[in-house]
Scaffold this active site. Structure first.
Site, PDB file in Angstrom:
ATOM      1  N   HIS A 273       0.841  -1.206   0.000  1.00  0.00           N
ATOM      2  CA  HIS A 273       0.000   0.000   0.000  1.00  0.00           C
ATOM      3  C   HIS A 273       0.875   1.254   0.000  1.00  0.00           C
ATOM      4  CE1 HIS A 273      -2.909   3.031   1.243  1.00  0.00           C
ATOM      5  NE2 HIS A 273      -3.880   2.175   0.949  1.00  0.00           N
TER       6      HIS A 273
ATOM      7  N   CYS B  10      -3.725   2.552  -4.379  1.00  0.00           N
ATOM      8  CA  CYS B  10      -4.678   3.351  -3.615  1.00  0.00           C
ATOM      9  C   CYS B  10      -4.691   4.747  -4.227  1.00  0.00           C
ATOM     10  CB  CYS B  10      -4.290   3.400  -2.138  1.00  0.00           C
ATOM     11  SG  CYS B  10      -5.461   4.362  -1.155  1.00  0.00           S
TER      12      CYS B  10
ATOM     13  N   HIS C 201      -7.652   0.247  -4.349  1.00  0.00           N
ATOM     14  CA  HIS C 201      -8.465   1.071  -3.449  1.00  0.00           C
ATOM     15  C   HIS C 201      -8.893   2.290  -4.250  1.00  0.00           C
ATOM     16  CE1 HIS C 201      -6.401  -0.361   0.558  1.00  0.00           C
ATOM     17  NE2 HIS C 201      -7.087  -1.311  -0.040  1.00  0.00           N
TER      18      HIS C 201
ATOM     19  N   ASP D 239     -12.594   2.900  -1.371  1.00  0.00           N
ATOM     20  CA  ASP D 239     -11.818   3.211  -0.172  1.00  0.00           C
ATOM     21  C   ASP D 239     -12.640   4.189   0.664  1.00  0.00           C
ATOM     22  OD1 ASP D 239      -9.685   2.814   1.467  1.00  0.00           O
ATOM     23  OD2 ASP D 239      -8.224   3.883   0.259  1.00  0.00           O
ATOM     24  N   HIS D 240     -12.007   4.827   1.611  1.00  0.00           N
ATOM     25  CA  HIS D 240     -12.711   5.685   2.575  1.00  0.00           C
ATOM     26  C   HIS D 240     -13.868   6.466   1.959  1.00  0.00           C
ATOM     27  CE1 HIS D 240      -8.510   6.006   4.584  1.00  0.00           C
ATOM     28  NE2 HIS D 240      -8.934   4.770   4.483  1.00  0.00           N
TER      29      HIS D 240
ATOM     30  N   TYR E 233     -14.972   4.624   7.261  1.00  0.00           N
ATOM     31  CA  TYR E 233     -15.518   3.303   6.949  1.00  0.00           C
ATOM     32  C   TYR E 233     -16.991   3.141   7.305  1.00  0.00           C
ATOM     33  CZ  TYR E 233     -10.875   1.910   5.593  1.00  0.00           C
ATOM     34  OH  TYR E 233      -9.682   1.813   4.929  1.00  0.00           O
TER      35      TYR E 233
END
Ligand SMILES: [Mn+2]
Length: 357
Positions: free
Chosen positions: A207, A245, A272, A317-318, A331
């Site tokens: 990552h 990501c 991500h 992702d977030h 999340y």
């Protein structure tokens, strides 16, 4: 592509596996064992228990994030071989449970960092925000206090109290670890684990740094294209891959996400999908996934992933925290569920348009 969703398990998440199952088009979960510390062996029975908790909802355990790397490996101390042996055992145990994807990071002391975990947008939604000016006025240990004070009681990966308690000895451990040394220590680790990954068909995805620049003077080696090329070439195997990501790398406007995808596309093992909005020099916030909501062109990113033939696990992702939900920062359920539906829409539109060309 396999459509995934991150989940922290029955004990550690505000949402359930059944909530995730109800998302249209979902294939499965990228899961974790929250009780595991860096260096622990993940036992087959524990992995199987996680797997069962997901499969009872008729969805798959698509991979793990993260199996964290012990500091002895990253700092290259004499204890590293013991912890690499443990890591190899975890790889074998995951493969025995038919899990074939591991996300990890190789960052000293700090994994991800944000300066506000619950920034209130004008519309009342909450988001994560990073401001370098705040970090510049902080001591590294203060970052732990900041993160834990805003975590809403959730245990946040990489910010475990055990690590905070050891902070000073950690800093000592990394003395003399420059970027080049950190690269060498990663190479040592990869040279030992990748043959096992090849044998067991377990793909690794490193990552990127979040944010993708140096903070507090600690070395960072996953911040741009040249870092990623150096990592993928040091052990030249498809099992030595990247977690792309977009929100981590994309927080630096100098990182051209489409170019990165084209240059290292054959080594992307996990994606991500996240958008960010640039707010100034080294200041950004996380946004909803749509291109219109942030600074990244998410259509161009999806198009590039399709162009390079990416067919692995991708997940939103977030997201923001919405509609009064109480969730781990980044999340919550709703924004990520809308995000994955948007991602699937982009994917369907691009692949059908390509088919008509
Ligand atoms: Mn990420």
């Amino acid at each position: 592509m396999k459509w995934g969703f991150r989940w922290y398990g029955e004990q550690g998440d505000s949402i359930t596996a059944n909530d995730i199952r109800q998302i249209p088009g979902i294939n499965g979960i990228v899961g974790t064992l929250l009780n595991k510390l860096p260096g622990d062996v993940w036992e087959v029975a524990e992995i199987q228990e996680l797997k069962d908790s997901i499969e009872k909802e008729k969805i798959e355990l698509l991979g793990i994030e993260s199996v964290a790397i012990h500091d002895a490996i990253k700092a290259g101390t004499s204890e590293r071989d013991h912890y690499i042996d443990n890591y190899i055992q975890t790889i074998r145990n995951l493969a025995a449970c038919d899990v074939h994807l591991i996300c990890y990071s190789f960052k000293p002391i700090f994994g991800w960092a944000k300066t506000t975990l619950n920034y209130e947008n004008e519309d009342g939604s909450l988001a994560l925000l990073y401001d370098q000016a705040v970090v510049d006025n902080m001591e590294p240990g203060d970052m732990y206090k900041l993160i834990s004070s805003q975590s809403k009681g959730f245990q946040l990966s990489g910010w475990e109290e055990e690590r905070l308690n050891k902070f000073n000895s950690l800093v000592e451990m990394y003395e003399g670890v420059t970027e080049d040394v950190l690269f060498e220590n990663l190479k040592y680790f990869l040279e030992r684990i990748i043959p096992v990954c090849e044998e067991t068909d377990v793909k690794m995805g490193i990552h990127p740094d979040d944010p993708p620049w140096e903070i507090f003077g600690f070395p960072r080696i996953t911040k741009n294209l040249s870092d990623l090329k150096r990592i993928t070439s040091m052990v030249d195997s498809p099992y030595n891959g990247i977690t792309l990501c977009t929100g981590a790398l994309g927080a630096d406007p100098n990182n051209d996400m489409v170019k990165i995808i084209h240059e290292v596309g054959d080594r992307i093992n996990f994606v991500h999908f996240r958008n960010v909005e640039f707010l100034g020099e080294r200041k950004f916030k996380e946004t909803a996934h749509l291109s219109t909501e942030g600074s990244l062109d998410m259509y161009a990113i999806m198009e590039a992933l399709i162009e390079v033939g990416f067919d692995g696990v991708i997940r939103p992702d977030h997201g923001r925290t919405l509609w009064g939900e109480v969730a781990r920062p980044g999340y919550g359920l709703y924004d990520r569920a809308m995000g994955i539906t948007y991602m699937q829409g982009l994917h369907e539109a691009i692949t059908k348009a390509n088919a008509r060309k």
